[in-house]
Design an enzyme around this catalytic site. Structure first.
Site, PDB file in Angstrom:
ATOM      1  N   CYS A   1       0.817  -1.213   0.000  1.00 30.36           N
ATOM      2  CA  CYS A   1       0.000   0.000   0.000  1.00 30.36           C
ATOM      3  C   CYS A   1       0.847   1.259   0.000  1.00 30.36           C
ATOM      4  CB  CYS A   1      -0.943  -0.009   1.201  1.00 30.36           C
ATOM      5  SG  CYS A   1      -2.026   1.430   1.261  1.00 30.36           S
TER       6      CYS A   1
ATOM      7  N   GLY B   1      -5.844  -9.014 -11.115  1.00 26.45           N
ATOM      8  CA  GLY B   1      -6.121  -9.446  -9.745  1.00 26.45           C
ATOM      9  C   GLY B   1      -4.856  -9.582  -8.919  1.00 26.45           C
TER      10      GLY B   1
ATOM     11  N   HIS C   1     -23.581  23.617   4.481  1.00 25.86           N
ATOM     12  CA  HIS C   1     -23.900  24.091   3.140  1.00 25.86           C
ATOM     13  C   HIS C   1     -22.915  25.195   2.756  1.00 25.86           C
ATOM     14  CE1 HIS C   1     -26.355  25.328  -0.297  1.00 25.86           C
ATOM     15  NE2 HIS C   1     -26.191  26.594   0.120  1.00 25.86           N
TER      16      HIS C   1
END
Length: 463
Positions: free
Chosen positions: A43, A270, A442
Site C-alpha cells: 500500500c 487481480g 452548506h
C-alpha cells in the site's frame, strides 16, 4: 547471531502488520516485526499511496491541458502544458519516503524491534530470518502472519520488459506512448485513466461484459462516460490471447481476433495472497482456498498463530488489515475483542470516484429484505456545480419497516472523502431519520447524503 525470544512476532510490515506491532508496543507487549523490504508494504510503497500521487499529478496536468484547449467554462486559459515526468516521480517517491520514515519512527516509539529480512517458519513458534548479517532465529509466544498479496501474472505475459504490473507502472520513468491495460477492474482503470490524462493512448481489455464488474452498473456508468471523453478505448467481453511485437493479440466478444497496438502492457487481472516461500508447509495451517482460514479473532487453526490482511482473503483492503491488526494486538494483551464490523468501505479512485459501504439494493433484496432507496444527483448539488464536477450521485439503502440504514453508495468527484460518514452511519446503526435530522454544512457535497435520506423518506427538498 544470538537467538531472540519475544512475546509477539509479526511477519510483514504492511498496514496490518505495522499497525498490530505499534498497538502491541503501546500495550507493553515485547514485539518484533520482520519485513523483507521497506515498512509500509504494498500500500505505502507500490500501491495506494504512490498511485494516488500519480492520479493527482495527472488530474492537475489534465486540468491545465483543458485550459490550453480553450473554451474552459470558468474562462481560464493557459498555454500548452508540459510535464517533467522525472520530477513527478521524484515528488511521488518523496511522499513514500516520508511515510516510510514515519512508520519506522512510530515502531521505534512503540518499542518494537524491527528486523529486515526474509522469515521462514521452522515450527509454529520459531522463525528463521535471513538478514544481510546472517541467520537470525526468533522464538515467540504469539505469531502474526501479515505477508500481504502480490499481482497475478498471466502465463503468456510474464512480467518483464514492456509487460508490467501495477508495481512496474508506478516505477516508469516516462509516459508510455501506447498503453494496453489488461483488466478493467479498479487498479487498471485508476492507472489507465492517469496515464491517459498524461498523454498516453490507452486501451482497456476486459473479459467481462462491462468495466468494474464488482460494482453495480449505475455506479460505473459515469466512469465509463468519462473514459470515452478521455478517448480511452474500452474492449469488453475481450480476452488477451498472446503478446506480439506490435502489441497484444485480443479475441473479441464475437470470437474474432484483433491486434491492440501497445509499447507497454499493464496487467491488472487481480492479486493473490503471499503464502509461498516462508515455510507454510512447516506449520500446516488450515486454508480457505489460497487464503489462510481465520476466525472472528483472526486466529488460525494453530494455537498462538494469527493471520490478517490480504493473506486471509477478501476484501483485500489496507484499512481492513489495519483494523484487524489493532484488534489482534489487543486480544494478545488480554482484551476481549472480536471482528464485528458492519462496514468495510471500498473506494475506487477512478474519475469520478466510487464509494460503497454496506449492502447495495440488489444485495439487500437478495437477502429477502424489503427496502426503500433514496438517491440524489450531484447535478442538483450547489457545491458540485461550483466545482464544475456534477457527474454522479449519492444513494442510500434502508429497511422499509424500521428505516435502518443497510448500505450507502455514491459516485462523484472527491466522494472518497464521504466514505467515513457512510461507514459511521452503518456502524452506529443509524436510521434514515438520524441522517435526515443531522445538519450537513452548506454548500458541501455531503448534502447529497442528507438529501438521499430525505428522498428515501419521501420528502427530498432540493429535487
Amino acid at each position: 547471531m544470538k537467538d531472540i525470544s519475544c512475546k509477539l512476532l509479526v511477519i510483514g510490515a504492511g498496514p496490518g502488520g505495522y499497525t498490530c506491532a505499534i498497538r502491541a508496543g503501546q500495550l507493553g507487549i515485547d514485539t518484533v516485526i520482520v519485513e523483507a523490504k521497506k515498512a509500509g508494504g504494498t500500500c505505502l510503497n507500490v500501491g495506494c499511496i504512490p498511485s494516488k500521487a500519480l492520479i493527482h499529478a495527472a488530474d492537475e496536468y489534465e486540468s491545465v491541458n483543458a485550459m490550453a484547449r480553450g473554451g474552459h467554462p470558468l474562462g481560464i486559459s493557459a498555454q500548452g502544458p508540459a510535464i517533467d515526468f522525472a520530477k513527478t516521480i521524484a515528488w511521488k517517491d518523496g511522499i513514500v519516503g516520508r511515510l516510510n520514515n514515519g512508520v519506522a519512527g512510530l515502531l521505534k516509539k512503540a518499542g518494537v524491534k524491527v528486523l529486515v529480512g526474509w522469515a521462514t517458519f521452522t515450527d509454529g513458534k520459531t522463525v528463521e530470518v535471513t538478514t544481510e548479517l546472517g541467520r537470525q532465529v526468533i522464538r515467540a509466544e504469539h505469531v502474526v502472519i501479515a505477508t500481504g498479496s502480490e499481482p497475478v501474472e498471466l502465463p503468456f505475459l510474464p512480467f518483464g520488459g514492456r509487460v508490467i504490473s501495477s508495481t512496474g507502472a508506478l516505477a516508469l520513468t516516462h509516459v508510455p506512448g501506447k498503453l494496453a491495460v489488461i483488466g478493467g477492474g479498479y487498479i487498471g482503470l485508476e492507472l489507465g485513466t492517469a496515464f491517459a490524462k498524461l498523454g498516453a493512448k490507452v486501451t482497456v481489455i476486459e473479459a467481462q461484459t462491462r468495466i468494474l464488474p464488482q460494482y453495480d452498473p449505475d455506479l460505473t456508468r459515469p466512469v465509463a462516460k468519462h473514459l470515452r471523453e478521455l478517448n480511452i478505448d474500452v474492449l469488453t467481453g475481450a480476452k488477451a490471447k498472446a503478446a506480439r511485437e506490435e502489441g497484444i493479440l485480443v479475441e473479441t466478444a464475437e470470437g474474432a481476433e484483433s491486434l491492440v497496438e501497445a509499447d507497454t502492457v499493464l496487467v491488472t487481472v487481480g492479486r493473490r495472497p503471499k503464502t509461498a516461500g516462508w515455510g507454510l508447509d512447516a506449520i500446516d495451517l488450515t486454508m480457505d482456498g489460497p487464503f489462510i482460514r481465520i476466525d472472528d479473532q483472526c486466529r488460525t487453526s494453530m494455537r498462538g498463530v494469527f493471520a490478517l490482511g490480504d493473506v486471509t482473503g477478501e476484501p483485500m483492503l489496507a484499512h481492513r488489515a489495519m483494523a484487524q491488526g489493532e484488534m489482534v494486538a489487543e486480544i494478545i494483551s488480554g482484551k476481549k475483542r472480536v471482528w464485528d464490523r458492519v462496514s468495510i468501505p471500498a473506494v475506487c479512485f477512478t474519475d469520478p470516484e466510487i464509494v460503497t459501504a454496506g449492502l447495495s439494493p440488489d444485495e439487500a433484496r437478495a437477502s429477502g429484505i424489503e427496502i426503500v432507496v433514496g438517491q440524489f444527483p450531484f447535478q442538483a448539488n450547489g457545491r458540485a456545480m461550483t466545482l464544475g464536477r456534477e457527474a454522479g450521485f449519492v444513494r442510500i439503502v434502508a429497511r422499509a419497516d424500521n428505516h435502518l440504514v443497510l448500505g450507502i453508495q455514491g459516485v462523484g468527484a472527491g466522494i472518497s472523502e464521504l466514505s467515513a460518514a457512510f461507514s459511521l452511519a452503518l456502524e452506529m446503526r443509524a436510521r434514515l431519520e438520524d441522517v435526515a435530522e443531522t445538519i450537513h454544512a452548506h454548500p458541501t457535497q455531503s448534502e447529497g447524503f442528507l438529501e438521499a435520506a430525505l428522498g428515501a423518506l419521501g420528502h427530498a427538498i432540493h429535487i
